[in-house]
Scaffold this motif. Structure first.
Motif, PDB file in Angstrom:
ATOM      1  N   GLU A  31       0.840  -1.194   0.000  1.00  0.00           N
ATOM      2  CA  GLU A  31       0.000   0.000   0.000  1.00  0.00           C
ATOM      3  C   GLU A  31       0.875   1.243   0.000  1.00  0.00           C
ATOM      4  O   GLU A  31       1.941   1.262   0.610  1.00  0.00           O
ATOM      5  CB  GLU A  31      -0.886  -0.021   1.238  1.00  0.00           C
ATOM      6  N   ALA A  32       0.399   2.276  -0.686  1.00  0.00           N
ATOM      7  CA  ALA A  32       1.081   3.563  -0.686  1.00  0.00           C
ATOM      8  C   ALA A  32       0.027   4.659  -0.624  1.00  0.00           C
ATOM      9  O   ALA A  32      -1.083   4.495  -1.125  1.00  0.00           O
ATOM     10  CB  ALA A  32       1.939   3.714  -1.934  1.00  0.00           C
ATOM     11  N   THR A  40      -5.069   6.605  -1.190  1.00  0.00           N
ATOM     12  CA  THR A  40      -4.363   5.368  -0.873  1.00  0.00           C
ATOM     13  C   THR A  40      -4.566   4.386  -2.017  1.00  0.00           C
ATOM     14  O   THR A  40      -5.690   4.198  -2.488  1.00  0.00           O
ATOM     15  CB  THR A  40      -4.904   4.750   0.430  1.00  0.00           C
ATOM     16  N   GLN A  42      -3.509   0.415  -3.425  1.00  0.00           N
ATOM     17  CA  GLN A  42      -2.949  -0.903  -3.129  1.00  0.00           C
ATOM     18  C   GLN A  42      -2.613  -1.594  -4.445  1.00  0.00           C
ATOM     19  O   GLN A  42      -3.355  -1.479  -5.429  1.00  0.00           O
ATOM     20  CB  GLN A  42      -3.939  -1.756  -2.347  1.00  0.00           C
ATOM     21  N   LEU A  49      -2.631  -2.959  -9.873  1.00  0.00           N
ATOM     22  CA  LEU A  49      -3.345  -2.142  -8.905  1.00  0.00           C
ATOM     23  C   LEU A  49      -4.607  -2.889  -8.514  1.00  0.00           C
ATOM     24  O   LEU A  49      -5.319  -3.399  -9.370  1.00  0.00           O
ATOM     25  CB  LEU A  49      -3.698  -0.784  -9.503  1.00  0.00           C
ATOM     26  N   ALA A  78       2.975   2.717  -5.043  1.00  0.00           N
ATOM     27  CA  ALA A  78       2.492   1.351  -4.805  1.00  0.00           C
ATOM     28  C   ALA A  78       3.130   0.381  -5.790  1.00  0.00           C
ATOM     29  O   ALA A  78       3.539  -0.723  -5.407  1.00  0.00           O
ATOM     30  CB  ALA A  78       0.967   1.294  -4.915  1.00  0.00           C
ATOM     31  N   LYS A  81       6.719  -0.269  -4.762  1.00  0.00           N
ATOM     32  CA  LYS A  81       6.789  -1.211  -3.647  1.00  0.00           C
ATOM     33  C   LYS A  81       6.490  -2.637  -4.116  1.00  0.00           C
ATOM     34  O   LYS A  81       7.120  -3.593  -3.648  1.00  0.00           O
ATOM     35  CB  LYS A  81       5.810  -0.809  -2.551  1.00  0.00           C
TER      36      LYS A  81
END
Length: 103
Positions: A31-32, A40, A42, A49, A78, A81
């Protein structure tokens, strides 16, 4: 010839482990957020996504450009990450060996 057969067997085992890891990554979520949590995003370990959450106050402000920037920033973070997660997981299977086209 025995050495070649053993090498092929090991390659097949690694391929199965890689496929299993790729499938497992789709179940892992990172999550970002941006704008102090106003947006937000994910993403899963397959670099897809999976959700976007937007605080209603951002929409109510009517600032479309800011909202677009916040969504873009959160989505990019996201995905970054998710890529790091994938590289870490795949690196464990490959022993850190970089295989072209894999990641």
């Amino acid at each position: 010839m025995k050495g070649m057969n053993e090498m092929l067997r090991q390659a097949q085992i690694m391929q199965k482990k890689l496929l299993a890891t790729q499938e497992g990554l789709k179940a892992k979520v990172v999550e970002a957020a941006s704008g102090g949590g106003m947006v937000t995003v994910q993403a899963n370990g397959g670099q897809e996504l999976v959700s976007v959450a937007i605080d209603p106050s951002v929409v109510a402000s009517g600032d479309v450009e800011m909202l677009q920037d916040l969504v873009l920033a959160a989505a990019n973070e996201a995905l970054k990450k998710a890529k790091e997660l994938m590289e870490q997981e795949m690196g464990q299977v490959t022993g850190g060996m970089r295989i072209p086209g894999l990641f």
